[in-house]
Every structure is written in structure tokens, then in C-alpha cells.
Design a protein around this motif. Sequence first.
Motif, PDB file in Angstrom:
ATOM      1  N   ARG A 140      46.526  56.798   7.559  1.00  0.00           N
ATOM      2  CA  ARG A 140      45.503  58.135   8.091  1.00  0.00           C
ATOM      3  C   ARG A 140      46.735  58.749   8.669  1.00  0.00           C
ATOM      4  N   LEU A 141      46.584  58.513  10.013  1.00  0.00           N
ATOM      5  CA  LEU A 141      47.096  59.040  11.596  1.00  0.00           C
ATOM      6  C   LEU A 141      48.552  59.375  11.055  1.00  0.00           C
ATOM      7  N   GLY A 142      49.573  58.597  10.441  1.00  0.00           N
ATOM      8  CA  GLY A 142      50.784  59.408  10.303  1.00  0.00           C
ATOM      9  C   GLY A 142      50.711  60.755   9.181  1.00  0.00           C
ATOM     10  N   PHE A 143      50.063  60.484   7.741  1.00  0.00           N
ATOM     11  CA  PHE A 143      49.322  61.684   7.765  1.00  0.00           C
ATOM     12  C   PHE A 143      48.861  62.998   7.629  1.00  0.00           C
ATOM     13  N   VAL A 144      48.282  63.215   9.376  1.00  0.00           N
ATOM     14  CA  VAL A 144      48.459  63.701   9.808  1.00  0.00           C
ATOM     15  C   VAL A 144      49.294  64.380  10.431  1.00  0.00           C
ATOM     16  N   GLU A 145      50.434  63.142  11.005  1.00  0.00           N
ATOM     17  CA  GLU A 145      51.807  63.968  11.310  1.00  0.00           C
ATOM     18  C   GLU A 145      52.019  64.358  11.107  1.00  0.00           C
ATOM     19  N   MET A 146      52.811  64.166   9.362  1.00  0.00           N
ATOM     20  CA  MET A 146      53.167  64.713   8.694  1.00  0.00           C
ATOM     21  C   MET A 146      53.273  66.248   8.386  1.00  0.00           C
ATOM     22  N   ILE A 147      52.022  66.427   8.368  1.00  0.00           N
ATOM     23  CA  ILE A 147      51.259  67.783   8.220  1.00  0.00           C
ATOM     24  C   ILE A 147      51.961  68.326   8.971  1.00  0.00           C
ATOM     25  N   GLU A 148      51.298  68.215  10.664  1.00  0.00           N
ATOM     26  CA  GLU A 148      51.767  68.848  11.144  1.00  0.00           C
ATOM     27  C   GLU A 148      52.770  69.238  11.348  1.00  0.00           C
ATOM     28  N   PHE A 149      53.719  68.022  11.554  1.00  0.00           N
ATOM     29  CA  PHE A 149      55.006  68.503  11.727  1.00  0.00           C
ATOM     30  C   PHE A 149      55.704  69.817  10.497  1.00  0.00           C
ATOM     31  N   CYS A 150      55.377  69.747   9.351  1.00  0.00           N
ATOM     32  CA  CYS A 150      55.749  70.474   8.225  1.00  0.00           C
ATOM     33  C   CYS A 150      54.812  71.937   9.246  1.00  0.00           C
ATOM     34  N   LYS A 151      54.333  71.888   8.910  1.00  0.00           N
ATOM     35  CA  LYS A 151      53.247  72.791   9.145  1.00  0.00           C
ATOM     36  C   LYS A 151      54.348  73.771  11.210  1.00  0.00           C
ATOM     37  N   ARG A 152      54.732  73.137  11.777  1.00  0.00           N
ATOM     38  CA  ARG A 152      54.977  73.254  13.176  1.00  0.00           C
ATOM     39  C   ARG A 152      56.795  74.231  12.728  1.00  0.00           C
TER      40      ARG A 152
END
Length: 353
Positions: free
Chosen positions: A231-243
Motif C-alpha cells: 500500500r505504501l509503495g502504491f502511494v509512492e508510485m502515485i506521488e512520484f508520477c504526479k511529481r
Amino acid sequence: MSLYKVTIIGSGNWGSVVAKLAAVNTLKYPSLFDYKVYLYVYEEIVEGQKLSEIINTTHVNVKYLKGHILPDNIVAIPDLFKACVGSDILVFVLPIQFIPNVCYQLRYRVKKTAIAMTMIKGFNVEDGRLSLISNTIRRELNVPCAALMGANIAEGVIREEFCEATIGCNDLQHSEIFKKLFETKYFRIRCVPDEETVEMCGALKNVIALAAGLVDGSRAGSQNTKATIIRLGFVEMIEFCKRYFPNTRLETFFESCAIADLIASSYGGRNRKVAEYFANEPEKTLAELEEEMLQGQKLQGPITAANIYSILERESEVEKFPIFRAVHLTMIKKIPVSEFMLCVQNHPQHSIL
């Protein structure tokens, strides 16, 4: 209308599976595609025979997909230019490290009207900045390039187990062509106009799969722990893409290319498997494990983790992505596997009210 000639560039296990999907559909749509599918094979000698000759005579890729018969309209060619000359659709399915040289060899030698697709799950860093594989293909070959990613572990797809994939393509006409080329009753496809996010998810999920493997191998926790890391990794994936891609569409993360591929890769797949053994056998190097377990094929996860780290370090953002950071440092043995969980237990997510 002339028929589309199709070339698959890369003959590992996934490249061979993709060639099968295409070969079935070129026969299904004879008014759209040339019935032959050309497969570029990096020539190797297997038991005294050339791999390309084995594929063309037995219709089995004995090196990377042993035990599975490929359609006889697949033609293996060990010469890159001969495999691609005159092709209308170029599908890149090879390790990321070979892309610069392959594109260099094909520069100015592909049809001006050709279209391309990448199925490579990774990206490069150029001058300290993130560079998508599709961008390299577009720049070097001057052709449009879409991406196909998804929860598609090769062994399951070749056995015709039901699954999905996502095509990221901003051109509706090209989406329709790609969908007809690859979709079958067991390999269903959704097309989304979000090329960058689809491609990035395919790369980023491999890093989280490494994290899942480290948890499994170190026995650092139960399935609860592994689910938390995912779950935390999924959040990091989203945040990295948005950034790095401000036009990222949130809904794309709920396609097969993102959440489904993340789950599949975190419970199966080569990155998770090798990371588990890496945690269990600290005396062995990653290269040794790749050679033992992957028959010479390379993991994409560690390369992606290193690229992520270099980008984030350059922008002083590493601490905001604890899992990406911990995976990279663990895989290069800067921190022991036993400390992996300590690096992620104070995740920024847990400071949000």
C-alpha cells in the motif's frame, strides 16, 4: 490498403509470449495485418544450435520459454535491420540497457509511417533527469510510441490464463490497431489516453516488488506487513508520477498497468523472487542470483530503483520516498536487509491526520 507488417524486437520469455499474441491476431485479421510476425532474436548457441534456427524449425524458444509451442507464422530473425525493414509496427520487448544501441542501429532505417510500442518496464536518466523509454524511441526513430503494461507474468499468459493489460496511447486510431493486434479472449485490453502514467507504473511497480521480496526473504513480518509495504509503495508510485508528470490521471492507477501489476508482481514475478533469495543469501551478489535464477536475463527493478534514487537525491527529495530509498540502498548493500523495515516504519503517510 496495404497490410501492417509487425516486428517484435526482443525474444525473451515475455517477448516470445507477445509474439504469440500477435501471431494469433494477424491470422484473425487478414485484411489488416501481414500474417507473418517477425521476431528479432539476439543469436545464442543452445546445445550446439542457433536459437533462431531452433525457433524456426521447432517453434519453441528453448532458452526462454521451454515447453511451449509458438505459432508457425512467427519468423525468428537474428539480424535487427532485416527483422525491422519495412515494418509498420515495431514492438520493443527487450532489457532497458539495450535500447540506446538498438535505436541507434535503427535510426533513419524505419518507415516514416511506422508506429511503435514499448513493453519495457523501466526508464533512463539523462543529464540527471527522468527520460521515458518511449521518449527515446520517439526521438531516435521519429515515430509515435505507445506503451502496454499490466499484470502479465509471462508464464501465466503463455498458458492462456485470463488476465488484463493496459495500453497507454493518446491516438485513438493507433489504440484500435494495437488492441486488435494483441487482445484475445484470455488477454483483455483497456486503452487509456495516458501514455506517460501507464509506462511509469510498469517501471515503478518493480521496485515495490523488490520490497515485497525483501519482506518475504527476511521474514520481517506477516502478510499484514507485506500488504502495508504494497500500500505504501502504491502511494509512492502515485506521488512520484504526479511529481514528474503533472498531467497524470488518477484513474489510470486503478488499471491493470498499476494496481493489478503491483499486486501480481509483489506475489509472483522475477523481481520479488530474486529479492527473496537476495535476503536469504547475503553472501551472493545480485549478478550471481540473476545468472542462477534467470538464465542470463536481467532484473529491471534494481536498475529502476537506482535511477529513482539518483533523481530524488539530485532534488533533495529522497526522504519523502522511504520505500524507494530503502530498496535501492538494500539492493546495493549499503544497508543490511535486517534494517530494511526500520527505514520504512516512519513513513510520511503516518504523519497525516
